[in-house]
Design a protein around this motif. Structure first.
Motif, PDB file in Angstrom:
ATOM      1  N   UNK A   1     -13.294   0.306 -19.918  1.00  0.00           N
ATOM      2  CA  UNK A   1     -14.419   1.194 -19.141  1.00  0.00           C
ATOM      3  C   UNK A   1     -14.752   0.609 -17.815  1.00  0.00           C
ATOM      4  N   UNK A   2     -14.988  -0.713 -17.548  1.00  0.00           N
ATOM      5  CA  UNK A   2     -15.325  -1.201 -16.348  1.00  0.00           C
ATOM      6  C   UNK A   2     -14.335  -0.940 -15.329  1.00  0.00           C
ATOM      7  N   UNK A   3     -13.253  -0.974 -15.669  1.00  0.00           N
ATOM      8  CA  UNK A   3     -11.890  -0.625 -14.766  1.00  0.00           C
ATOM      9  C   UNK A   3     -12.034   0.783 -14.202  1.00  0.00           C
ATOM     10  N   UNK A   4     -12.243   1.689 -15.351  1.00  0.00           N
ATOM     11  CA  UNK A   4     -11.902   3.171 -14.871  1.00  0.00           C
ATOM     12  C   UNK A   4     -13.096   3.423 -14.188  1.00  0.00           C
ATOM     13  N   UNK A   5     -14.248   2.966 -14.396  1.00  0.00           N
ATOM     14  CA  UNK A   5     -15.535   3.410 -13.480  1.00  0.00           C
ATOM     15  C   UNK A   5     -15.263   2.618 -12.324  1.00  0.00           C
ATOM     16  N   UNK A   6     -14.753   1.414 -12.002  1.00  0.00           N
ATOM     17  CA  UNK A   6     -14.511   0.956 -10.726  1.00  0.00           C
ATOM     18  C   UNK A   6     -13.738   1.791  -9.924  1.00  0.00           C
ATOM     19  N   UNK A   7     -12.542   2.208 -10.563  1.00  0.00           N
ATOM     20  CA  UNK A   7     -11.618   3.320 -10.036  1.00  0.00           C
ATOM     21  C   UNK A   7     -12.324   4.491  -9.345  1.00  0.00           C
ATOM     22  N   UNK A   8     -13.075   4.946 -10.124  1.00  0.00           N
ATOM     23  CA  UNK A   8     -14.035   6.061  -9.744  1.00  0.00           C
ATOM     24  C   UNK A   8     -14.962   5.959  -8.595  1.00  0.00           C
ATOM     25  N   UNK A   9     -15.548   4.925  -8.979  1.00  0.00           N
ATOM     26  CA  UNK A   9     -16.509   4.339  -7.676  1.00  0.00           C
ATOM     27  C   UNK A   9     -15.765   4.167  -6.318  1.00  0.00           C
TER      28      UNK A   9
ATOM     29  N   UNK B   1     -12.825   5.828  -5.411  1.00  0.00           N
ATOM     30  CA  UNK B   1     -12.915   7.304  -5.170  1.00  0.00           C
ATOM     31  C   UNK B   1     -13.818   7.964  -4.333  1.00  0.00           C
ATOM     32  N   UNK B   2     -15.077   7.780  -4.840  1.00  0.00           N
ATOM     33  CA  UNK B   2     -16.151   8.222  -4.380  1.00  0.00           C
ATOM     34  C   UNK B   2     -16.529   7.485  -2.993  1.00  0.00           C
ATOM     35  N   UNK B   3     -16.326   6.349  -2.778  1.00  0.00           N
ATOM     36  CA  UNK B   3     -16.544   5.369  -1.624  1.00  0.00           C
ATOM     37  C   UNK B   3     -15.500   5.849  -0.461  1.00  0.00           C
ATOM     38  N   UNK B   4     -14.307   6.032  -0.946  1.00  0.00           N
ATOM     39  CA  UNK B   4     -13.484   6.296   0.109  1.00  0.00           C
ATOM     40  C   UNK B   4     -13.152   7.953   0.546  1.00  0.00           C
ATOM     41  N   UNK B   5     -13.898   8.706  -0.456  1.00  0.00           N
ATOM     42  CA  UNK B   5     -14.123  10.114  -0.036  1.00  0.00           C
ATOM     43  C   UNK B   5     -12.770  10.809  -0.663  1.00  0.00           C
ATOM     44  N   UNK B   6     -12.129  10.278  -1.586  1.00  0.00           N
ATOM     45  CA  UNK B   6     -10.918  10.866  -2.117  1.00  0.00           C
ATOM     46  C   UNK B   6     -11.006  11.916  -3.091  1.00  0.00           C
ATOM     47  N   UNK B   7     -12.151  12.187  -3.725  1.00  0.00           N
ATOM     48  CA  UNK B   7     -12.283  13.178  -4.553  1.00  0.00           C
ATOM     49  C   UNK B   7     -13.502  13.294  -5.246  1.00  0.00           C
ATOM     50  N   UNK B   8     -13.651  14.197  -6.010  1.00  0.00           N
ATOM     51  CA  UNK B   8     -14.992  14.268  -6.757  1.00  0.00           C
ATOM     52  C   UNK B   8     -14.676  13.851  -8.592  1.00  0.00           C
ATOM     53  N   UNK B   9     -15.684  13.100  -8.843  1.00  0.00           N
ATOM     54  CA  UNK B   9     -15.430  12.525 -10.154  1.00  0.00           C
ATOM     55  C   UNK B   9     -16.371  13.460 -11.190  1.00  0.00           C
ATOM     56  N   UNK B  10     -15.627  13.942 -12.281  1.00  0.00           N
ATOM     57  CA  UNK B  10     -16.107  14.744 -13.125  1.00  0.00           C
ATOM     58  C   UNK B  10     -17.084  13.920 -13.916  1.00  0.00           C
ATOM     59  N   UNK B  11     -18.284  14.318 -14.468  1.00  0.00           N
ATOM     60  CA  UNK B  11     -19.080  13.514 -15.370  1.00  0.00           C
ATOM     61  C   UNK B  11     -18.352  13.371 -16.856  1.00  0.00           C
ATOM     62  N   UNK B  12     -18.841  12.318 -17.297  1.00  0.00           N
ATOM     63  CA  UNK B  12     -18.459  11.846 -18.854  1.00  0.00           C
ATOM     64  C   UNK B  12     -17.109  11.022 -18.736  1.00  0.00           C
TER      65      UNK B  12
ATOM     66  N   UNK C   1       0.968  -1.350   0.026  1.00  0.00           N
ATOM     67  CA  UNK C   1       0.208  -0.079   0.134  1.00  0.00           C
ATOM     68  C   UNK C   1       0.982   1.026  -0.046  1.00  0.00           C
ATOM     69  N   UNK C   2       0.297   2.163  -0.723  1.00  0.00           N
ATOM     70  CA  UNK C   2       1.411   3.426  -0.830  1.00  0.00           C
ATOM     71  C   UNK C   2       0.469   4.692  -0.241  1.00  0.00           C
ATOM     72  N   UNK C   3      -0.921   5.077  -1.026  1.00  0.00           N
ATOM     73  CA  UNK C   3      -1.980   6.124  -0.790  1.00  0.00           C
ATOM     74  C   UNK C   3      -3.042   5.579  -1.347  1.00  0.00           C
ATOM     75  N   UNK C   4      -4.208   6.511  -1.046  1.00  0.00           N
ATOM     76  CA  UNK C   4      -5.408   5.982  -1.612  1.00  0.00           C
ATOM     77  C   UNK C   4      -5.445   6.086  -3.031  1.00  0.00           C
ATOM     78  N   UNK C   5      -4.987   6.870  -3.779  1.00  0.00           N
ATOM     79  CA  UNK C   5      -4.850   7.155  -5.107  1.00  0.00           C
ATOM     80  C   UNK C   5      -4.336   5.909  -5.940  1.00  0.00           C
ATOM     81  N   UNK C   6      -3.142   6.015  -5.483  1.00  0.00           N
ATOM     82  CA  UNK C   6      -2.111   4.784  -6.014  1.00  0.00           C
ATOM     83  C   UNK C   6      -2.916   3.447  -5.598  1.00  0.00           C
ATOM     84  N   UNK C   7      -3.193   3.213  -4.527  1.00  0.00           N
ATOM     85  CA  UNK C   7      -3.789   1.928  -4.003  1.00  0.00           C
ATOM     86  C   UNK C   7      -4.961   1.544  -4.863  1.00  0.00           C
ATOM     87  N   UNK C   8      -5.929   2.649  -5.365  1.00  0.00           N
ATOM     88  CA  UNK C   8      -7.005   2.432  -5.929  1.00  0.00           C
ATOM     89  C   UNK C   8      -6.653   1.809  -7.342  1.00  0.00           C
ATOM     90  N   UNK C   9      -5.631   2.398  -7.758  1.00  0.00           N
ATOM     91  CA  UNK C   9      -5.350   1.838  -9.171  1.00  0.00           C
ATOM     92  C   UNK C   9      -4.790   0.423  -9.092  1.00  0.00           C
TER      93      UNK C   9
END
Length: 800
Positions: free
Chosen positions: A379-387, A389-400, A253-261
């Motif tokens: 597509x599924x992978x990038x959507x899961x990453x953004x999901x 992000x929202x679950x961990x409160x790590x940021x706000x996902x821009x639409x599209x 583990x490193x940090x939330x963003x790197x860990x999400x990827x």
């Protein structure tokens, strides 16, 4: 691939399945389980405890005495030197007779005279790092989060109460380099439902296309590129459940963003990368071939030069990542990063592998891309990453979502040929059974066609579908049958048996086998004294040799044998006797030059070599025994004086009748000196096994024991010193005829009583008839014939 069983349980109900049953069945269905590890194996009797009191040690200025509640009736006393042993803290406690990672044993004892009934532990003593336990104190005890229960096994608290299956994934199954891929296999193997999750991203408004553009200039190397934008990110440690899963899967583990990827890469098998949006010049991402010599500094701090055979991710001006391998240092996520671009792309597998090899930087991502991934995962992978992000409160996902897709939506289709499958596998399954097995694996059967799922990139033919059916049916359930047609038992050919016997005979004579390369340097011909115009110098040249010393195929095996002998000689071995059944390569010649269009002849040569053990005549005896025991007929030896590799007075050719088999003798002193043998006598022989095999008599004649006695007569003659004794022996045999059973040389004398230039040669003749006893007259007549033959052919005189 490491598979934490708790993570697997999110997708498949694993109730009632033991670890052993899981490993056995998954291995039999084609997903080999190498082992199942328990992460907390090294822990024993380690629990959580709450510090109730903290008193100074009476005999130390840095030790304190703590009373610790470990969930028992009475608290226990522990002496510690940790500076952060505060009252009310909850810490790991190794009790009496406990064990920590590394085999460390903890028992009760005394510290400066005060009893201590265990040890309170730091994160390092538990075998953990601050990446895995970010709330750890680098200078003291591991202080557990508030609310941690007291007296419970520490393994359940820090995520080590976990079993992990370690799979060996074959290169044709990149879909199994993921939790979901192995979950599919598990569900199919145990015929249980597969529960997949569809990522849901709420978004915060806006449009990614207003902030970012993606251009793919190399669609052949990047068939699909997908990106999403996340703003207002907060860089912080990931929650415990994510850290524990990553740790169990072998990822730090490193940090939330790197860990999400990394989490998404493990879950979906789709490598991802996160760019710092502020570092992307002109807000562009361009996927292209690099310019030759283009420079990039990667995340590991190393500098690399790229070439046009690779593929890179660039912004408006420079390369920011090596596609499929590693991101660039300039676009790295830092504590100051505010906006992140999540990349989920598909790259050409062979190009990624070549790039990673050239740059010397094979990564988890390149290891997956090089095997060929399904481009529809992006597509599924990038959507899961953004999901996440929202679950961990790590940021706000821009639409599209930006999705540059050059792939086809058409599924691969194969005919459903049940009869052919049954015939191939040797079983008799109904169509319904075959369809059932295929559907368990995610295939769809439409009429007489099988629709192959996109993630199964390894399925191309009917036999691939048959394999899928076989592993679901169970390889152990397929009956054992013999091959159809005539049974053929394996056996050695007569030529193979002959060569095998040659090796046995050589070893019986005290020779050890040597193995040498079939290629060498043209200089080896100089070492054995070959003339410049020797035919043996005309060798087959290797087009791409490892070097000059391995550039030609040998036309003689003698240099290789001398190299082996001298290797032993230089290591001060007093004696060495070696043999090699060597292949040499005699090229076809055209106008006196090597014809590269015609394959060379490849005769097998029995090469013998010895020093320090045998005399010249003993060495000759070894050759004679090998020839005799293999059944070579009518063996004789003739002197040779013109072979440049051998001593002119101690060299002979070996004959079978009029057919030359080979040559043997003492190595020429100049050649021996070339190899560093000094004054040592080195013996060698080169016998053509193909010619020897043709000289063997296939007919074996039985000879009964003689019924009548033999008559033995001796004969001694004076002859010229230059006459070979073998020629005289052959003349005796021919003159005496059938009653001569054997003739043997027993003396050669040169001395005071023998004239200069002459020698005295003595033979013993054994005479016998098979039907009666010979008379004196018959023996005398035979002796006279022998004497006359010697006198007439060699001017030999009977000694009196």
């Amino acid at each position: 691939m490491k598979l934490p069983m708790s993570w697997l349980s999110e997708f498949v109900d694993m109730s009632g399945i033991t670890n052993k049953e899981y490993a056995d069945k998954m291995t039999m269905s084609g997903s080999k389980v190498e082992e199942i590890d328990y992460l907390g194996e090294e822990f024993k009797n380690v629990v959580t405890g709450k510090i109730l009191s903290n008193e100074p040690h009476p005999d130390s200025d840095h030790l304190v005495i703590c009373m610790v509640d470990v969930g028992k009736e009475e608290p226990i006393q522990i002496v510690t030197g940790a500076p952060n042993a505060h009252v009310g803290s909850i810490v790991p406690v190794a009790l009496h007779k406990s064990q920590l990672p590394g085999g460390v044993k903890i028992t009760k004892g005394k510290l400066r005279g005060v009893p201590s009934n265990g040890m309170m532990c730091s994160h390092e003593e538990l075998g953990l790092t601050l990446n895995e336990i970010p709330y750890g104190d680098p200078n003291g005890l591991l202080l557990m989060p508030e609310g941690t229960p007291v007296g419970v096994d520490i393994r359940t608290v820090i995520g080590l109460d976990e079993y992990v299956s370690d799979f060996e994934i074959t290169s044709n199954r990149p879909d199994c380099l993921s939790i979901i891929g192995l979950a599919r296999e598990t569900a199919a193997t145990f015929n249980r439902p597969l529960k997949l999750h569809e990522p849901v991203v709420k978004g915060c408004g806006g449009d990614i296309n207003d902030s970012l553009s993606v251009q793919v200039d190399a669609p052949d190397l990047c068939p699909r590129y997908t990106a999403r934008l996340v703003k207002n990110i907060k860089i912080e440690p990931s929650p415990a459940w994510m850290r524990e899963r990553l740790h169990a899967a072998g990822v730090r583990p490193i940090n939330n963003i790197v860990d999400i990827t990394n989490y998404v890469m493990l879950e979906y098998g789709q490598p991802m990368h996160a760019f710092d949006y502020a570092c992307l010049k002109d807000s562009k991402i361009i996927v292209r071939r690099p310019k030759d010599g283009e420079f990039i500094q990667t995340l590991d701090g190393q500098n690399h030069y790229l070439d046009a055979d690779m593929v890179c991710i660039a912004d408006g001006t420079t390369a920011t990542a090596v596609a499929g391998v590693m991101g660039g240092y300039e676009s790295e996520i830092t504590e100051n990063t505010n906006t992140v671009v999540f990349e989920s792309a598909n790259f050409h597998g062979a190009t990624v592998r070549i790039t990673a090899k050239k740059l010397g930087m094979r990564t988890e991502a390149s290891g997956r891309f090089e095997k060929g991934l399904d481009p529809r995962m992006t597509v599924d992978a990038v959507n899961r990453a953004c999901e996440l992000v929202e679950m961990l409160g790590a940021g706000e996902v821009v639409d599209g979502i930006i999705d540059v897709d050059a792939t086809s939506d058409e599924h691969k289709r194969l005919p459903l040929e049940c009869d052919k499958m049954n015939a191939l596998l040797g079983i008799d399954l109904s169509r319904e059974e075959i369809v059932g097995y295929l559907e368990r694996l995610g295939f769809v059967v439409e009429g007489d066609e099988v629709v192959v799922p996109f993630y199964r990139t390894d399925i191309a033919r009917m036999c691939d579908l048959a394999e899928e059916v076989a592993r679901m049916y169970g390889y152990d359930n397929i009956p054992t049958t013999l091959f159809g047609g005539e049974s053929v038992l394996g056996a050695l050919t007569p030529k193979q048996s002959f060569e095998k016997n040659i090796g046995i005979l050589a070893r019986a004579c005290g020779f050890d086998e040597a193995l040498n390369f079939s290629f060498g340097s043209p200089k080896m011909y100089d070492s054995i004294g070959l003339s410049e115009d020797s035919e043996k110098r005309k060798s087959v040249r290797i087009l791409n040799p490892l070097g000059e010393e391995f550039s030609v195929m040998r036309t003689t095996s003698l240099p290789s044998m001398l190299d082996c002998l001298m290797h032993n000689f230089n290591y001060r071995n007093a004696t060495a006797s070696l043999y090699e059944i060597a292949t040499i390569y005699l090229p076809a010649l055209k106008d006196g030059k090597v014809d590269a269009e015609t394959l060379p002849q490849e005769p097998h040569i029995l090469t013998l070599g010895s020093y320090g053990r045998l005399s010249f005549f003993q060495f000759k005896g070894v050759i004679g025994r090998i020839l005799n025991d293999t059944g070579v007929q009518d063996v004789s030896f003739e002197p040779v004086t013109d072979n440049p590799s051998y001593h002119p007075g101690r060299c002979a050719r070996v004959l079978s009748g009029e057919t030359e088999i080979g040559v043997f003798g003492t190595i020429h002193p100049v050649v021996a000196k070339n190899y560093g043998a000094g004054n040592s006598e080195v013996l060698a022989a080169e016998l053509n096994l193909d010619v020897m095999f043709g000289c063997i008599s296939a007919e074996k004649i039985y000879q009964p024991l003689p019924k009548y006695p033999a008559s033995t007569r001796d004969i001694a003659v004076l002859c010229d010193e230059s006459i070979p004794v073998a020629h005289m022996e052959k003349a005796i045999s021919k003159a005496v005829g059938s009653i001569l059973e054997a003739v043997s040389l027993f003396d050669v004398y040169k001395g005071d009583q023998v004239p200069e230039g002459k020698k005295s040669v003595a033979y013993s003749l054994r005479l016998r008839r098979s039907d009666r006893t010979l008379t004196d007259e018959e023996c005398d007549s035979a002796m006279k014939k022998a004497i006359d033959a010697l006198e007439n052919q060699f001017n030999a005189k009977l000694r009196k």
